[in-house]
Design an enzyme around this catalytic site. Structure first.
Site, short mmCIF file in Angstrom:
data_model
loop_
_atom_site.label_atom_id
_atom_site.label_comp_id
_atom_site.label_asym_id
_atom_site.label_seq_id
_atom_site.Cartn_x
_atom_site.Cartn_y
_atom_site.Cartn_z
N ASP A 271 0.86 15.64 3.97
CA ASP A 271 0.87 14.98 5.21
C ASP A 271 2.33 15.33 5.65
OD1 ASP A 271 0.94 12.99 7.10
OD2 ASP A 271 1.62 11.43 5.60
N ASP B 198 -0.23 13.56 -5.63
CA ASP B 198 0.62 14.70 -6.11
C ASP B 198 1.59 14.62 -7.43
OD1 ASP B 198 2.55 13.22 -4.92
OD2 ASP B 198 3.37 14.76 -3.66
N ASP B 199 1.40 13.57 -8.05
CA ASP B 199 2.26 13.22 -9.23
C ASP B 199 1.10 12.79 -10.36
OD1 ASP B 199 1.25 10.71 -8.44
OD2 ASP B 199 3.34 9.94 -8.17
N ASP C 156 -5.11 0.60 -0.57
CA ASP C 156 -5.71 0.34 -1.84
C ASP C 156 -5.92 -1.07 -2.13
OD1 ASP C 156 -2.94 0.07 -1.87
OD2 ASP C 156 -2.38 0.94 -3.88
#
Length: 444
Positions: free
Chosen positions: A144, A210-211, A287
């Site tokens: 993004d 990404d973690d 979420d």
């Protein structure tokens, strides 16, 4: 006669003075009008000069606008060309990843933004276990924004396909003080899932962030979960995460549960589910939106007891909230489970209530004060009743598990029951006011 002449002269003197006075007043008035006229002319000249300056400035800006429009048109043309080029590379990448006629189990997408160092750690972990099963799990990075370090790092891998989400639409938050990051994340998720389901035609997608690092049996677990989801339409998604998966609360790497609470953090959904969600996807907080009963509509989620993902991202959109208490102590599974050999039939809707109610029924009931101490001194599983959210939060706080609820459901709960381990093997069941009835337990 002489007297009359003298009188006339005396009369002429005032008249002369009056005439002179009038002339002086006329001169003064004319001078004032002349000054005013001069001032007016000067003002007019000044205004004319300013107007000419403004006209020149407007003309210059109009020229700049025209130049910028030309530049934008050129950039739009270049963007179209770049998109075509990206699509060509993506098609080649997909063809390579799916060659041999084998249908993938699921696409795997790592959602990235601006943390190149985190992304490198995540991709390293994923490739460790994805490479042997690459044909089953085509790997993507979806970025993004335009962070150059992330883009360069993504393009340095030839084992995956890179996608880039560029969104220039301003973010308008619904409430003052909200972080715009949550709105951008929701937009990115919708775009990426639309791309993978509708453009690339995958039937399932596994979403990572990404973690995250993954467990050795991550892909085997999701392959087993995919088969289970095909058999049972009441399973909305499968997750690799347990919110109460801290080292002190887990024990069995083989144990799986159904939950009414969407876990997230490494999860898989089917295209048919996305067909339902995509048109009404929220502007932010996707979420928590999935945790609303109006959206999951009584369907449930599969979660493991021992997590198959580990979230190492202390610094992110949530600003490191609860990291040291809830995320850092998470136990990442290190046991290779042969999920193909496991019978997961007990997790289907028709079987699970009976299976789970049996576990709760066998647990020894305890109540009163010093619940943690009592649970530790009993060698069997225990169950503790709570009457409402306030009492649940108090009990959960004593044990150190998550206290949070969403839309009337505690984290990890199944029919109001939250289960976790204490002192390795023994289970603690926190049982809601309606749980016994929902589980069909009598005389408890």
């Amino acid at each position: 006669m002489a007297r009359i002449s003298c009188d006339l002269r005396f009369l002429l003197i005032p008249a002369a003075f009056m005439f002179i006075y009038i002339q002086m007043r006329l001169f003064q008035t004319q001078s004032q009008y002349a000054d005013r006229l001069s001032s007016a002319i000067e003002s007019e000249n000044h205004c004319t000069s300013q107007m000419r300056g403004l006209i020149d400035e407007v003309s210059i800006k109009q020229s700049r606008i025209v130049a910028l429009e030309d530049m934008k048109n050129r950039q739009d043309e270049e963007l179209v060309q770049l998109k075509d080029l990206i699509q060509t590379f993506e098609k080649k990448g997909i063809a390579k990843l799916t060659q041999g006629g084998q249908m993938p189990v699921a696409a795997v997408v790592v959602m990235a933004c601006s943390r190149a160092d985190y992304l490198e750690r995540t991709v390293k972990s994923v490739l460790t276990y994805q490479t042997p099963v690459a044909s089953k799990y085509p790997l993507f990075i979806s970025q993004d924004g335009s962070d150059q370090a992330v883009k360069s790092k993504s393009l340095s891998y030839n084992q995956l396909t890179y996608m880039q989400h560029l969104d220039f639409e301003p973010v308008v938050t619904e409430r003052p003080g909200e972080l715009t990051a949550y709105y951008k994340i929701a937009r990115h998720y919708k775009w990426a899932l639309d791309q993978l389901f509708y453009k690339h035609k995958f039937s399932r997608v596994i979403i990572l962030e990404d973690d995250m690092e993954i467990a050795p049996d991550f892909f085997d677990y999701f392959e087993a979960a995919a088969s289970l989801m095909d058999r049972d339409k009441t399973i909305m998604a499968a997750s690799s995460w347990n919110d109460n998966g801290q080292k002190q609360f887990v024990h069995d790497p083989y144990a799986l549960y159904r939950s009414d609470f969407f876990p997230g953090l490494g999860w898989m959904l089917k295209r048919s589910t996305w067909d339902e969600l995509s048109p009404k996807w929220p502007k932010a907080y996707w979420d928590d939106w999935l945790r609303l009963k109006e959206n999951h509509k009584g369907r449930q989620f599969i979660r493991p007891e021992v997590c198959r993902t580990y979230n190492f991202g202390e610094h992110g959109s949530s600003l490191g909230q609860f990291f040291s208490q809830y995320l850092e102590p998470i136990k990442l599974n290190d046991v290779t489970v042969d999920w193909k050999a496991k019978d997961l039939g007990y997790l289907t809707e028709g079987n699970y209530t009976k299976y789970f109610s049996g576990l709760v029924r066998q647990a020894r009931p305890i109540q009163g004060s010093d619940l943690v101490l009592k649970a530790q001194n009993i060698k069997d599983d225990v169950r503790i009743r709570y009457k409402d959210q306030v009492e649940f939060e108090r009990i959960a706080g004593e044990f150190g598990i998550f206290e949070e609820w969403k839309d009337g459901v505690p984290r990890t709960a199944y029919k109001g029951v939250v289960v976790f381990r204490i002192q390795t093997t023994r289970r603690v069941f926190l049982v809601g006011p309606d749980s016994v009835m929902q589980l069909g337990i009598r005389n408890s």
